[in-house]
Design an enzyme around this catalytic site. Structure first.
Site: not given
Length: 347
Positions: A243-244
């Site tokens: 994620h991210n």
């Protein structure tokens, strides 16, 4: 083995890459094969010196090569500075599938308010969630599952059994191979007295144009901000993007790489297979990381980086490992000896 293609003349192929030619410009080819196996009316290329012996005896009707090798070529030739790059462009053009008319299998499940563009191919057992927008010339092969509010832009192809979660955006001319999962929850957990509490993953995944995602690769949605894959990125099979993560344009990542959360990888990087990149790091543009390396700190300058030790006979590896554990003591002893030598030198 040869691959059948559309028929084209030598001049047509040369025009695709702006090349000069040797031979009859009206010569036709209708297949692709290796130098060793090519026959009449087939195209091949020469870019690796290991195969020079096959260049001299090839039966290919047309060979893509560098000017330095033209004298050894017995056939028609397309002469370029980078034969492998020219081959990639020509082979892509020769094997392009003609634009299809819209085909929707009877077993497709399509929710309300789905926008479906022209010339779409929707295979058996595909599921498309509500308010999703599937643009022109998109192919969704059998078993794909597309969530709600998903956007897939023109000319993209999703092969069998790709899963795309809600709100994901996929750009134009993307290729996503079988088993890939785009937009699954990131690994966000908080510890409460020894027990793990899931942290909601509220972002999404944004994929740019001309991105390729390999088979069984996973790209997690962002925790709050989005996971971003910029234009032209190429991801091999079995890669984990957490994620991210933000990957800059035209970066290529080989198989079995893991990129931990909130790391940023720059533009035009190359990450070797089996490498690991820890979370919250930044890697500069034009960085090449060799295979099976572990990146534990941010890389601020372009260049080639490596870690780990090459394979050794086991007994030798054990000896070296023991020495490795002794390095700290050895460093301290050397430091003490240097101090003593400096004192002696001053007297």
């Amino acid at each position: 083995m040869s691959i059948s293609t559309r028929q084209a003349s030598l001049q047509e192929l040369a025009d695709i890459v702006g090349a000069t030619i040797k031979g009859d410009p009206n010569t036709l080819i209708s297949g692709i094969a290796t130098l060793e196996l090519a026959q009449q009316n087939e195209l091949s290329f020469f870019s690796n010196r290991k195969y020079h012996k096959f260049l001299k005896i090839t039966q290919a009707t047309v060979v893509i090569l560098h000017a330095d090798d033209l004298a050894d070529c017995p056939s028609n030739a397309i002469v370029v500075a980078d034969p492998y790059l020219a081959y990639a462009k020509i082979a892509t053009w020769l094997t392009q599938t003609p634009i299809q008319k819209t085909q929707i299998a009877p077993s497709v499940i399509m929710a309300d308010n789905v926008q479906l563009g022209e010339n779409s191919l929707i295979g058996a057992n595909v599921v498309i969630g509500e308010n999703s927008n599937i643009s022109n010339n998109v192919s969704l092969h059998a078993g794909c599952v597309i969530g709600k509010n998903v956007t897939i832009a023109n000319n993209s192809v999703l092969y069998a059994n790709v899963s795309v979660y809600d709100n994901v955006q996929i750009g134009e001319q993307c290729i996503i191979h079988s088993g890939a999962v785009i937009g699954s929850d990131g690994f966000g957990i908080a510890n409460e007295k020894g027990q793990w509490l899931k942290v909601p993953q509220l972002g999404t995944v944004i994929i740019g144009d001309k991105v390729e995602v390999g088979a069984n690769t996973t790209i997690d949605r962002g925790a709050i901000e989005d996971t971003v894959i910029e234009n032209g990125v190429k991801l091999d099979n079995l890669i984990q993007i957490a994620h991210n993560v933000h990957i800059g344009e035209h970066t290529a990542i080989a198989g079995c790489v893991g990129v931990a959360g909130s790391s940023t990888i720059g533009k035009q990087c190359a990450i070797g297979g089996g490498s690991g990149i820890l979370g919250h790091l930044t890697i500069a543009d034009h960085v090449h990381i060799t295979a099976t390396s572990l990146v534990t700190k941010s890389i601020k300058e372009s260049g080639v980086y490596s870690s780990g030790t090459p394979l050794q006979e086991n007994a030798q590896w054990h000896k070296n490992f023991i020495r490795f554990k002794q390095l700290d003591k050895m460093a301290r002893r050397i430091s003490e000896l240097e101090k003593k030598l400096n004192k002696i030198a001053k007297t």
